[in-house]
Design a protein around this motif. Structure first.
Motif, mmCIF file in Angstrom:
data_model
loop_
_atom_site.group_PDB
_atom_site.id
_atom_site.type_symbol
_atom_site.label_atom_id
_atom_site.label_comp_id
_atom_site.label_asym_id
_atom_site.label_seq_id
_atom_site.Cartn_x
_atom_site.Cartn_y
_atom_site.Cartn_z
ATOM 1 N N ILE A 196 34.117 60.549 55.714
ATOM 2 C CA ILE A 196 33.766 61.904 56.150
ATOM 3 C C ILE A 196 34.792 62.916 55.656
ATOM 4 O O ILE A 196 34.435 63.984 55.191
ATOM 5 C CB ILE A 196 33.630 61.963 57.685
ATOM 6 C CG1 ILE A 196 32.392 61.182 58.123
ATOM 7 C CG2 ILE A 196 33.564 63.407 58.172
ATOM 8 C CD1 ILE A 196 32.210 61.094 59.621
ATOM 9 N N PHE A 197 36.065 62.569 55.737
ATOM 10 C CA PHE A 197 37.133 63.480 55.299
ATOM 11 C C PHE A 197 37.682 63.003 53.964
ATOM 12 O O PHE A 197 37.910 61.812 53.776
ATOM 13 C CB PHE A 197 38.288 63.509 56.300
ATOM 14 C CG PHE A 197 37.884 63.748 57.721
ATOM 15 C CD1 PHE A 197 37.049 64.803 58.065
ATOM 16 C CD2 PHE A 197 38.341 62.923 58.735
ATOM 17 C CE1 PHE A 197 36.681 65.025 59.382
ATOM 18 C CE2 PHE A 197 37.982 63.138 60.052
ATOM 19 C CZ PHE A 197 37.146 64.189 60.375
ATOM 20 N N ALA A 198 37.902 63.941 53.059
ATOM 21 C CA ALA A 198 38.565 63.595 51.802
ATOM 22 C C ALA A 198 39.986 63.137 52.138
ATOM 23 O O ALA A 198 40.637 63.733 52.996
ATOM 24 C CB ALA A 198 38.599 64.808 50.878
ATOM 25 N N MET B 177 35.517 68.624 62.882
ATOM 26 C CA MET B 177 34.179 68.629 63.475
ATOM 27 C C MET B 177 33.157 69.223 62.504
ATOM 28 O O MET B 177 32.011 68.772 62.450
ATOM 29 C CB MET B 177 34.180 69.401 64.794
ATOM 30 C CG MET B 177 34.960 68.707 65.890
ATOM 31 S SD MET B 177 34.272 67.110 66.343
ATOM 32 C CE MET B 177 32.891 67.619 67.324
ATOM 33 N N TYR B 178 33.575 70.214 61.742
ATOM 34 C CA TYR B 178 32.696 70.813 60.737
ATOM 35 C C TYR B 178 32.267 69.754 59.710
ATOM 36 O O TYR B 178 31.079 69.611 59.402
ATOM 37 C CB TYR B 178 33.402 71.979 60.042
ATOM 38 C CG TYR B 178 32.692 72.467 58.810
ATOM 39 C CD1 TYR B 178 31.559 73.260 58.910
ATOM 40 C CD2 TYR B 178 33.149 72.123 57.541
ATOM 41 C CE1 TYR B 178 30.890 73.697 57.771
ATOM 42 C CE2 TYR B 178 32.495 72.559 56.407
ATOM 43 C CZ TYR B 178 31.369 73.346 56.523
ATOM 44 O OH TYR B 178 30.717 73.772 55.398
ATOM 45 N N TYR B 179 33.235 68.997 59.188
ATOM 46 C CA TYR B 179 32.917 67.972 58.204
ATOM 47 C C TYR B 179 32.098 66.834 58.811
ATOM 48 O O TYR B 179 31.218 66.278 58.147
ATOM 49 C CB TYR B 179 34.185 67.439 57.542
ATOM 50 C CG TYR B 179 34.741 68.399 56.525
ATOM 51 C CD1 TYR B 179 34.080 68.626 55.329
ATOM 52 C CD2 TYR B 179 35.907 69.111 56.773
ATOM 53 C CE1 TYR B 179 34.561 69.537 54.400
ATOM 54 C CE2 TYR B 179 36.408 70.016 55.852
ATOM 55 C CZ TYR B 179 35.728 70.227 54.670
ATOM 56 O OH TYR B 179 36.207 71.123 53.750
ATOM 57 N N MET B 180 32.348 66.516 60.070
ATOM 58 C CA MET B 180 31.541 65.491 60.738
ATOM 59 C C MET B 180 30.100 65.968 60.885
ATOM 60 O O MET B 180 29.157 65.208 60.626
ATOM 61 C CB MET B 180 32.147 65.158 62.104
ATOM 62 C CG MET B 180 33.443 64.391 62.007
ATOM 63 S SD MET B 180 34.218 64.125 63.607
ATOM 64 C CE MET B 180 33.061 62.991 64.347
ATOM 65 N N ALA B 181 29.925 67.226 61.274
ATOM 66 C CA ALA B 181 28.575 67.777 61.422
ATOM 67 C C ALA B 181 27.839 67.750 60.085
ATOM 68 O O ALA B 181 26.647 67.413 60.027
ATOM 69 C CB ALA B 181 28.642 69.202 61.968
#
Length: 67
Positions: free
Chosen positions: A29-31, A50-54
């Motif tokens: 999910i996160f680079a 949370m933005y990247y998870m969404a």
């Protein structure tokens, strides 16, 4: 590892014909170079996280909206 158990369960469901299932790999999910900027600590995401998870979950669910 829990991720492996979840992934095997996902693969088994797909093999058995389940088309209403998706797998989101939390390790992707996160680079890697931005992971620290996405987390409050090593376990909890901040607003950016949370933005990247969404985004990751929305992309996985997108395939269900086309049916």
């Amino acid at each position: 590892i829990r991720r492996d158990i979840v992934h095997r369960t996902y693969e088994r469901a797909c093999t058995q014909g389940d088309t209403q299932i998706a797998f989101v790999d939390g390790t992707k999910i996160f680079a890697p170079e931005a992971a620290q900027e996405c987390m409050v600590d090593i376990y909890h995401p901040n607003d950016v996280g949370m933005y990247y998870m969404a985004k990751a979950f929305a992309a996985a669910m997108q395939k269900f909206s086309n049916k």
